[in-house]
Design a protein around this motif. Structure first.
Motif, PDB file in Angstrom:
ATOM      1  N   ALA A 385      21.789 -26.603 -11.244  1.00 42.82           N
ATOM      2  CA  ALA A 385      22.895 -25.470 -11.608  1.00 42.82           C
ATOM      3  C   ALA A 385      23.027 -25.695 -13.259  1.00 42.82           C
ATOM      4  CB  ALA A 385      24.061 -25.568 -11.368  1.00 42.82           C
ATOM      5  N   GLY A 386      23.299 -24.569 -14.341  1.00 48.76           N
ATOM      6  CA  GLY A 386      23.459 -25.142 -15.910  1.00 48.76           C
ATOM      7  C   GLY A 386      25.187 -23.880 -15.708  1.00 48.76           C
ATOM      8  N   ALA A 387      25.379 -25.106 -16.998  1.00 43.59           N
ATOM      9  CA  ALA A 387      26.878 -24.101 -17.195  1.00 43.59           C
ATOM     10  C   ALA A 387      26.573 -23.574 -18.852  1.00 43.59           C
ATOM     11  CB  ALA A 387      27.648 -24.876 -17.167  1.00 43.59           C
ATOM     12  N   GLY A 388      26.111 -22.578 -18.793  1.00 45.35           N
ATOM     13  CA  GLY A 388      25.760 -22.626 -20.262  1.00 45.35           C
ATOM     14  C   GLY A 388      24.757 -23.433 -21.173  1.00 45.35           C
ATOM     15  N   HIS A 389      23.527 -23.364 -20.615  1.00 44.68           N
ATOM     16  CA  HIS A 389      23.072 -24.332 -21.066  1.00 44.68           C
ATOM     17  C   HIS A 389      21.592 -23.989 -20.972  1.00 44.68           C
ATOM     18  CE1 HIS A 389      22.316 -28.576 -22.646  1.00 44.68           C
ATOM     19  NE2 HIS A 389      20.990 -28.363 -21.820  1.00 44.68           N
ATOM     20  N   SER A 390      20.578 -23.916 -22.039  1.00 40.36           N
ATOM     21  CA  SER A 390      19.257 -23.620 -21.921  1.00 40.36           C
ATOM     22  C   SER A 390      18.399 -24.405 -20.657  1.00 40.36           C
ATOM     23  CB  SER A 390      18.325 -24.104 -23.215  1.00 40.36           C
ATOM     24  OG  SER A 390      19.324 -23.672 -25.006  1.00 40.36           O
ATOM     25  N   PRO A 391      17.281 -23.215 -20.127  1.00 39.98           N
ATOM     26  CA  PRO A 391      16.741 -23.164 -18.917  1.00 39.98           C
ATOM     27  C   PRO A 391      15.720 -24.282 -19.334  1.00 39.98           C
ATOM     28  CG  PRO A 391      15.944 -21.302 -20.225  1.00 39.98           C
ATOM     29  CD  PRO A 391      17.633 -21.525 -21.024  1.00 39.98           C
ATOM     30  N   PRO A 392      15.591 -25.115 -17.928  1.00 41.26           N
ATOM     31  CA  PRO A 392      13.759 -26.090 -18.302  1.00 41.26           C
ATOM     32  C   PRO A 392      12.949 -25.502 -18.266  1.00 41.26           C
ATOM     33  CG  PRO A 392      16.055 -26.419 -16.391  1.00 41.26           C
ATOM     34  CD  PRO A 392      16.464 -25.144 -17.044  1.00 41.26           C
ATOM     35  N   LEU A 393      11.871 -26.789 -18.805  1.00 46.38           N
ATOM     36  CA  LEU A 393      10.584 -25.375 -18.383  1.00 46.38           C
ATOM     37  C   LEU A 393       9.568 -26.091 -18.112  1.00 46.38           C
ATOM     38  CD1 LEU A 393       9.088 -23.470 -20.491  1.00 46.38           C
ATOM     39  CD2 LEU A 393       8.737 -25.884 -22.883  1.00 46.38           C
ATOM     40  N   VAL A 394       9.543 -26.071 -17.375  1.00 49.50           N
ATOM     41  CA  VAL A 394       7.772 -26.772 -16.195  1.00 49.50           C
ATOM     42  C   VAL A 394       6.839 -26.529 -17.296  1.00 49.50           C
ATOM     43  CG1 VAL A 394       7.813 -24.241 -14.658  1.00 49.50           C
ATOM     44  CG2 VAL A 394       6.780 -27.093 -14.647  1.00 49.50           C
ATOM     45  N   ILE A 395       5.785 -26.801 -17.001  1.00 48.26           N
ATOM     46  CA  ILE A 395       5.011 -27.335 -17.465  1.00 48.26           C
ATOM     47  C   ILE A 395       3.678 -28.278 -17.007  1.00 48.26           C
ATOM     48  CG2 ILE A 395       3.332 -28.234 -19.890  1.00 48.26           C
ATOM     49  CD1 ILE A 395       6.258 -28.896 -20.998  1.00 48.26           C
ATOM     50  N   GLY A 396       2.984 -27.244 -16.740  1.00 47.99           N
ATOM     51  CA  GLY A 396       1.626 -27.833 -15.868  1.00 47.99           C
ATOM     52  C   GLY A 396       0.352 -27.501 -15.972  1.00 47.99           C
ATOM     53  N   GLU A 397      -0.738 -27.420 -15.244  1.00 48.14           N
ATOM     54  CA  GLU A 397      -2.222 -26.642 -15.200  1.00 48.14           C
ATOM     55  C   GLU A 397      -2.164 -25.883 -14.945  1.00 48.14           C
ATOM     56  OE1 GLU A 397      -4.796 -28.958 -16.940  1.00 48.14           O
ATOM     57  OE2 GLU A 397      -3.751 -30.982 -16.341  1.00 48.14           O
ATOM     58  N   ARG A 398      -1.651 -24.980 -14.136  1.00 47.92           N
ATOM     59  CA  ARG A 398      -1.541 -23.573 -13.503  1.00 47.92           C
ATOM     60  C   ARG A 398      -0.045 -22.667 -14.540  1.00 47.92           C
ATOM     61  NH1 ARG A 398      -3.084 -24.369  -7.086  1.00 47.92           N
ATOM     62  NH2 ARG A 398      -4.833 -25.494  -7.595  1.00 47.92           N
ATOM     63  N   ARG A 399       0.967 -23.675 -14.592  1.00 51.85           N
ATOM     64  CA  ARG A 399       1.635 -22.617 -15.307  1.00 51.85           C
ATOM     65  C   ARG A 399       2.664 -23.149 -15.994  1.00 51.85           C
ATOM     66  NH1 ARG A 399       5.758 -22.987 -10.453  1.00 51.85           N
ATOM     67  NH2 ARG A 399       6.025 -25.456 -10.063  1.00 51.85           N
ATOM     68  N   THR A 400       3.023 -22.422 -16.884  1.00 53.22           N
ATOM     69  CA  THR A 400       3.771 -23.548 -18.509  1.00 53.22           C
ATOM     70  C   THR A 400       5.361 -21.916 -18.035  1.00 53.22           C
ATOM     71  OG1 THR A 400       1.866 -24.818 -19.414  1.00 53.22           O
ATOM     72  CG2 THR A 400       4.534 -23.723 -20.555  1.00 53.22           C
ATOM     73  N   GLU A 401       5.839 -22.370 -17.619  1.00 52.16           N
ATOM     74  CA  GLU A 401       6.404 -20.696 -17.841  1.00 52.16           C
ATOM     75  C   GLU A 401       8.984 -21.842 -17.875  1.00 52.16           C
ATOM     76  OE1 GLU A 401       6.238 -18.642 -14.858  1.00 52.16           O
ATOM     77  OE2 GLU A 401       6.697 -20.731 -13.065  1.00 52.16           O
ATOM     78  N   PHE A 402       9.472 -20.960 -18.083  1.00 49.50           N
ATOM     79  CA  PHE A 402      10.871 -21.197 -18.064  1.00 49.50           C
ATOM     80  C   PHE A 402      11.418 -21.005 -16.586  1.00 49.50           C
ATOM     81  CE2 PHE A 402      10.788 -20.636 -22.561  1.00 49.50           C
ATOM     82  CZ  PHE A 402      10.880 -21.493 -23.401  1.00 49.50           C
ATOM     83  N   ILE A 403      12.049 -22.391 -16.367  1.00 48.71           N
ATOM     84  CA  ILE A 403      12.704 -22.800 -15.075  1.00 48.71           C
ATOM     85  C   ILE A 403      14.158 -21.338 -14.658  1.00 48.71           C
ATOM     86  CG2 ILE A 403      13.972 -23.228 -12.928  1.00 48.71           C
ATOM     87  CD1 ILE A 403      12.244 -25.827 -13.536  1.00 48.71           C
ATOM     88  N   GLU A 404      14.083 -20.163 -14.189  1.00 53.43           N
ATOM     89  CA  GLU A 404      15.114 -19.465 -14.358  1.00 53.43           C
ATOM     90  C   GLU A 404      16.794 -19.523 -13.782  1.00 53.43           C
ATOM     91  OE1 GLU A 404      15.345 -17.278 -16.423  1.00 53.43           O
ATOM     92  OE2 GLU A 404      12.757 -16.624 -17.800  1.00 53.43           O
ATOM     93  N   THR A 405      17.378 -20.404 -14.526  1.00 48.96           N
ATOM     94  CA  THR A 405      18.799 -20.349 -14.013  1.00 48.96           C
ATOM     95  C   THR A 405      20.085 -18.933 -14.264  1.00 48.96           C
ATOM     96  OG1 THR A 405      19.777 -21.166 -16.228  1.00 48.96           O
ATOM     97  CG2 THR A 405      18.636 -22.232 -14.829  1.00 48.96           C
ATOM     98  N   SER A 406      20.792 -19.195 -13.440  1.00 49.48           N
ATOM     99  CA  SER A 406      21.853 -18.296 -13.403  1.00 49.48           C
ATOM    100  C   SER A 406      22.687 -18.036 -15.048  1.00 49.48           C
ATOM    101  CB  SER A 406      22.754 -18.103 -12.573  1.00 49.48           C
ATOM    102  OG  SER A 406      23.605 -19.307 -12.698  1.00 49.48           O
ATOM    103  N   LEU A 407      22.669 -17.490 -15.007  1.00 45.01           N
ATOM    104  CA  LEU A 407      23.644 -16.965 -16.715  1.00 45.01           C
ATOM    105  C   LEU A 407      25.755 -17.455 -16.489  1.00 45.01           C
ATOM    106  CD1 LEU A 407      22.422 -13.451 -17.819  1.00 45.01           C
ATOM    107  CD2 LEU A 407      21.887 -15.855 -18.994  1.00 45.01           C
ATOM    108  N   SER A 408      25.427 -18.359 -17.306  1.00 40.19           N
ATOM    109  CA  SER A 408      26.931 -18.719 -17.117  1.00 40.19           C
ATOM    110  C   SER A 408      27.474 -19.307 -17.963  1.00 40.19           C
ATOM    111  CB  SER A 408      26.989 -20.265 -16.226  1.00 40.19           C
ATOM    112  OG  SER A 408      28.178 -20.566 -15.678  1.00 40.19           O
ATOM    113  N   ALA A 409      29.281 -19.363 -18.387  1.00 42.85           N
ATOM    114  CA  ALA A 409      29.637 -19.562 -19.587  1.00 42.85           C
ATOM    115  C   ALA A 409      29.987 -21.242 -19.471  1.00 42.85           C
ATOM    116  CB  ALA A 409      30.737 -18.540 -19.659  1.00 42.85           C
ATOM    117  N   PRO A 410      29.820 -21.643 -20.690  1.00 41.53           N
ATOM    118  CA  PRO A 410      29.371 -22.848 -20.708  1.00 41.53           C
ATOM    119  C   PRO A 410      31.304 -23.662 -20.139  1.00 41.53           C
ATOM    120  CG  PRO A 410      29.479 -22.342 -23.433  1.00 41.53           C
ATOM    121  CD  PRO A 410      30.129 -21.224 -21.770  1.00 41.53           C
ATOM    122  N   LEU A 411      31.663 -24.395 -19.931  1.00 46.94           N
ATOM    123  CA  LEU A 411      32.502 -25.331 -19.553  1.00 46.94           C
ATOM    124  C   LEU A 411      34.269 -25.919 -20.886  1.00 46.94           C
ATOM    125  CD1 LEU A 411      30.863 -28.659 -17.758  1.00 46.94           C
ATOM    126  CD2 LEU A 411      30.939 -26.981 -17.110  1.00 46.94           C
ATOM    127  N   GLY A 412      34.560 -25.266 -19.806  1.00 48.61           N
ATOM    128  CA  GLY A 412      35.926 -24.781 -20.466  1.00 48.61           C
ATOM    129  C   GLY A 412      36.554 -23.591 -20.934  1.00 48.61           C
TER     130      GLY A 412
END
Length: 502
Positions: A385-412
């Motif tokens: 889960a992410g709070a206003g943070h950039s999505p992780p990135l998966v790097i592999g032989e068959r794919r290199t893509e961002f892991i889509e997380t739900s949009l959310s405001a930062p904490l606070g």
């Protein structure tokens, strides 16, 4: 009134009378050298507006024997012309000092200030080479030696000379603080010269030196600076006066830069100590982290902690602000997340919800972004889960893509934070990269182009290093931030946390 055939008219009687009152002449007299300008062994200094930014070649390498005194002015010489020449010399000297101190004041780091002082002093005393030994008397450092026109190997040779035999060593080892220079006009002809010093002087090709102490009333001794001549020589009285004035100002500037450098170093040290000293060893996953802290110390952080039943918690985040207060707030936030992760790590949304409530109650003036992932390496399963943070990135032989997380405001930012988590299953050999926004902001590009640059860097990871998460992180760091941007001073911290699943 004398009628002087010159672009400038000088009223001699008015000028002489003005010397008895406070005025411009007092300023000239304050900076006037003791000797006459005509007695210099080097040509008259040009105005600094004409001095190149690089160190100009020395005006002389050999000091002639006693300079021939200027013949007394003939009775036919105009008194106004002599006064005009003297004023022009003083104005030129003041212009030179003003320009050199302006260039020094524009330096942004201690290292830049040290090199600028060496260059300016060499121009003033007519030398080609020199070195500056920074050695604060309080023992708090930093201790360093920088050279002008000297290669690293040359500095190494100089360090082999006994300290007491060098002019800067004699200054640094004085029992009492003094502004007296150390002058060696003909070094190789001196009786009792240390044999090793003679050998190094012949090897490096210098035959004279002029050294000054670097000290202030408040900070005490900071170090010493020495300029080297290729042949027997020494600065004349006027040059000594000018370099003395410049050195006094430059030393005060160095003292301020030294204090700033120490403050920055303390902030960086505290920030590093608040982050994990080492990453845990977990079966079926390899971990690597890279962290770059800005000069004022920022609030970016990462964490990797073992959880019950062979699970692993991964987290990255950033808190607003910079400096000591932001570093302290970052430490509190990271420690709190670790506690919440141990208690309810299998639910990343609950972890971030608790963190948001704590931040809103204890740090109401701050906001933060965070991403937390609950990993089960044996099953190759992640819930994040992410709070206003950039999505992780998966790097592999068959794919290199961002892991889509739900949009959310930062904490606070919201009265009550909650956003759905996402589940992700990495393939064997794939690396999941978590990072902070500083990686994107340091590029200077708009965010969409920065994300595209990051994705292109991940696609271009060589196959030979795909099984090493540390090498992957280094490749991405240097590709996204080329030309030293990853190490340059910046207000943006950078954090990369890479996890490779077996």
């Amino acid at each position: 009134m004398l009628d002087i055939p010159s672009p400038v008219r000088v009223d001699v009687e008015t000028l002489l009378a003005a010397q008895n009152h406070m005025g411009v002449c007092d300023a000239f007299a304050q900076y006037a050298p003791v000797g006459k300008p005509d007695a210099m062994t080097a040509p008259h200094f040009p105005k600094v507006a004409g001095i190149d930014s690089t160190v100009p070649p020395p005006a002389h390498t050999v000091a002639p024997a006693s300079p021939t005194p200027a013949p007394p002015p003939s009775s036919s010489a105009a008194p106004g012309a002599l006064i005009q020449d003297r004023l022009a010399g003083w104005v030129s000297d003041l212009t030179t000092l003003h320009e050199l101190t302006e260039r020094l004041a524009r330096t942004a780091t201690l290292d830049d200030a040290l090199h600028e002082m060496l260059r300016a002093g060499a121009a003033l005393v007519g030398a080609r080479r020199g070195l500056l030994a920074l050695e604060p008397a309080d023992g708090l450092g930093p201790d360093t030696t920088v050279g002008l026109g000297l290669a690293r190997s040359d500095l190494g040779h100089l360090e082999t000379v006994p300290r007491a035999a060098t002019s800067y060593g004699q200054i640094l080892d004085r029992a009492e603080q003094s502004d007296k220079p150390e002058v060696h006009a003909d070094l190789l002809s001196e009786d009792g010269l240390d044999p090793r010093h003679r050998e190094v002087a012949v090897r490096l090709g210098y035959a004279a030196s002029f050294a000054l102490p670097l000290a202030t009333t408040a900070a005490g001794r900071l170090g010493a600076v020495v300029w080297l001549y290729d042949e027997p020589a020494e600065p004349v009285e006027r040059q000594r006066h000018l370099v003395g004035l410049y050195t006094r100002y430059a030393t005060e500037h160095l003292a301020r830069m030294l204090e700033l450098e120490r403050t920055r170093a303390k902030s960086r040290t505290i920030a590093e100590e608040l982050l994990p000293s080492r990453l845990p060893r977990i079966a079926d996953v390899q971990l690597a982290a890279r962290h770059r802290t800005g000069p004022r110390g920022g609030g970016d952080w990462y964490d990797a902690l073992p959880l019950p039943e062979g699970a692993l918690g991964l987290a990255v985040g950033s808190i607003t602000g910079s400096g000591a207060s932001a570093v302290a707030a970052m430490g509190r936030l990271r420690a709190s997340l670790r506690a919440y992760a141990v208690m309810e790590g299998e639910d990343p949304v609950a972890v971030l919800s608790d963190l948001e409530l704590l931040l809103r109650l204890t740090e109401p003036a701050r906001s933060a972004t965070a991403l937390f992932a609950y990993c089960e390496p044996a099953l190759r399963k992640m819930v994040l889960a992410g709070a206003g943070h950039s999505p992780p990135l998966v790097i592999g032989e068959r794919r290199t893509e961002f892991i889509e997380t739900s949009l959310s405001a930062p904490l606070g930012m919201l009265a009550c934070w909650e956003a759905p988590s996402v589940e992700f299953s990495p393939e064997p050999g794939e690396t999941v990269l978590l990072y902070t926004d500083g990686l994107l902001h340091r590029t200077g590009d708009p965010m969409d182009r920065a994300f595209a640059r990051l994705h292109a860097a991940a696609v271009g990871v060589p196959r030979t290093i795909r099984d090493d998460p540390g090498a992957i992180a280094d490749h991405i760091l240097h590709t996204v931030l080329p030309d030293g941007l990853d190490a340059a001073d910046s207000n943006e911290d950078v954090v990369l946390l890479a996890a490779r699943f077996e």
